[in-house]
Scaffold this active site. Sequence first.
Site, PDB file in Angstrom:
ATOM      1  N   ARG A 112       0.733  -1.044   0.192  1.00 55.88           N
ATOM      2  CA  ARG A 112      -0.086   0.050   0.127  1.00 55.88           C
ATOM      3  C   ARG A 112       0.988   1.200  -0.139  1.00 55.88           C
ATOM      4  O   ARG A 112       2.057   1.111   0.083  1.00 55.88           O
ATOM      5  CB  ARG A 112      -0.796  -0.105   1.243  1.00 55.88           C
ATOM      6  CG  ARG A 112      -0.032  -0.354   2.483  1.00 55.88           C
ATOM      7  CD  ARG A 112      -0.641   0.326   3.788  1.00 55.88           C
ATOM      8  NE  ARG A 112      -0.472   1.733   3.698  1.00 55.88           N
ATOM      9  CZ  ARG A 112       0.759   2.610   3.860  1.00 55.88           C
ATOM     10  NH1 ARG A 112       1.982   1.891   3.952  1.00 55.88           N
ATOM     11  NH2 ARG A 112       0.690   3.851   3.468  1.00 55.88           N
TER      12      ARG A 112
ATOM     13  N   ASP B  28      -2.392  10.770  -2.302  1.00 56.47           N
ATOM     14  CA  ASP B  28      -2.739   9.743  -3.368  1.00 56.47           C
ATOM     15  C   ASP B  28      -3.005  10.217  -4.916  1.00 56.47           C
ATOM     16  O   ASP B  28      -2.895   9.438  -5.869  1.00 56.47           O
ATOM     17  CB  ASP B  28      -3.873   8.782  -2.725  1.00 56.47           C
ATOM     18  CG  ASP B  28      -3.407   7.855  -1.722  1.00 56.47           C
ATOM     19  OD1 ASP B  28      -3.294   8.579  -0.688  1.00 56.47           O
ATOM     20  OD2 ASP B  28      -3.055   6.854  -1.803  1.00 56.47           O
TER      21      ASP B  28
ATOM     22  N   GLN C  61      -2.438   2.702   9.933  1.00 59.13           N
ATOM     23  CA  GLN C  61      -1.176   2.980   9.128  1.00 59.13           C
ATOM     24  C   GLN C  61      -0.451   3.808   9.974  1.00 59.13           C
ATOM     25  O   GLN C  61       0.805   3.662   9.868  1.00 59.13           O
ATOM     26  CB  GLN C  61      -1.384   3.435   7.750  1.00 59.13           C
ATOM     27  CG  GLN C  61      -2.214   2.625   6.842  1.00 59.13           C
ATOM     28  CD  GLN C  61      -3.638   2.809   6.587  1.00 59.13           C
ATOM     29  OE1 GLN C  61      -4.120   3.289   7.626  1.00 59.13           O
ATOM     30  NE2 GLN C  61      -3.981   2.567   5.381  1.00 59.13           N
TER      31      GLN C  61
HETATM   32  O1  MRU Z   1      -4.967   3.379   1.977  1.00 58.59           O
HETATM   33  P1  MRU Z   1      -3.331   3.501   1.801  1.00 58.59           P
HETATM   34  O2  MRU Z   1      -2.832   2.796   3.140  1.00 58.59           O
HETATM   35  O3  MRU Z   1      -2.581   2.949   0.376  1.00 58.59           O
HETATM   36  O4  MRU Z   1      -3.125   4.950   1.865  1.00 58.59           O
HETATM   37  C1  MRU Z   1      -1.996   5.540   1.894  1.00 58.59           C
HETATM   38  C2  MRU Z   1      -1.834   6.938   2.118  1.00 58.59           C
HETATM   39  O5  MRU Z   1      -2.989   7.528   1.932  1.00 58.59           O
HETATM   40  C3  MRU Z   1      -0.880   7.655   2.015  1.00 58.59           C
HETATM   41  O6  MRU Z   1      -0.619   8.919   2.802  1.00 58.59           O
HETATM   42  C4  MRU Z   1      -0.277   8.064   0.451  1.00 58.59           C
HETATM   43  O7  MRU Z   1      -0.501   7.222  -0.122  1.00 58.59           O
HETATM   44  C5  MRU Z   1       0.908   9.040   0.417  1.00 58.59           C
HETATM   45  S1  MRU Z   1       2.177   7.528   0.399  1.00 58.59           S
HETATM   46  C6  MRU Z   1       3.611   7.859   0.341  1.00 58.59           C
END
Ligand code: MRU
Length: 352
Positions: free
Chosen positions: A45, A245, A204
């Site tokens: 992720r 994202d 996370q």
């Molecule tokens: O759902 P996830 O864990 O993939 O979401 C990740 C995030 O929102 C991060 O903050 C984002 O991808 C930036 S990662 C360098």
Amino acid sequence: MIDAISFNDQTLRYLDQRYLPLREEYVSTRSHQDAIEAIKTLAVRGAPLIGVAAAYTVILGINSFKGSKEEFPAFFGTLIADVEASRPTAVNLFFAAARLKKVYDDNFQADTIEALFAKMLEAAVKIHDDEIANCDAMSRHGVELIKSDLAEILKKRKLNVLTHCNTGTLATGGSGTALGVIKLAWQEGLIERVITAESRPLLQGLRLTAWELEQEKIPFISISDSSSAFLMQRGMIDFGIVGADRIAANGDTANKIGTCAHAISAWHHNLPFYIAAPVSTIDITLSDGTQIPIEERNADELRTIFGTQVATPTTPVLNYAFDVTPGKYLRGIITDKKAVVGNYESELKLIV
Ligand code: MRU
């Protein structure tokens, strides 16, 4: 040393992030279906890492192809569509798929299947290498901006920084986006303590960012997502920095749900709030954040806490995985090319 993802001998190997920090479990696979499932379930992720994983997933897919050259276009079309359907918000995934599709478009007619596959593998490895290099460039630009924005405080003391979700090695394969900036700022003696918001519902921040900071021996404290405004009110946070994202052309930024509340609180308290993201996260085709597709995940992620039922199975739930922070709340967007401060509408299109 965290090895978030690697590809060798036609095998994808990744650290399954669902079990961290309690268990470090590496998974190896040659199946593109397994790899797609790993992206869907957040075993891998974080936007840049999702892009890298998507690229290697395409390679696993083409390696499994046993048909003739004439049969390849239909197979490849389905493969790309399956990879693109795995997660909707992180644009890095679509960026990686488009780069491999371009290699296919440019070379399919002239090349043998073997030669085409070799070029696609080269492109996938380059996506991976680029994301690692992007982190270092972003960190340098970010630290410069922070030093200048927070120069007055830095004359007196070190800084307390808020971050959300996980944006480090686990999310990028390199040092990180926002967490990469924080790590370099720490090495340069600018940081007192990192405040990591837990990032409900999949934690996370509490599980992954805390784990990375512990490994780096960087002082940190974890808070619930709803604590940030109170800490700002008490002067316990000097600035915020998060990843992204997807960033629209006007600077509106999709990031892990909860980001927008931190950013608005920072704006209210007159504290700088930054985004750190590679140019591969900017989607210049979208004029503003209302057009960013926002992933809605399974209701049970909220009704249960890691397997324990905490609400009735019939409780209605809205589980958006991301929110959109309007560009006006951002002090700057730090990319691998440069840090853009305001004027996103005119500036972002110049660097993509
Ligand atoms: O759902 P996830 O864990 O993939 O979401 C990740 C995030 O929102 C991060 O903050 C984002 O991808 C930036 S990662 C360098």
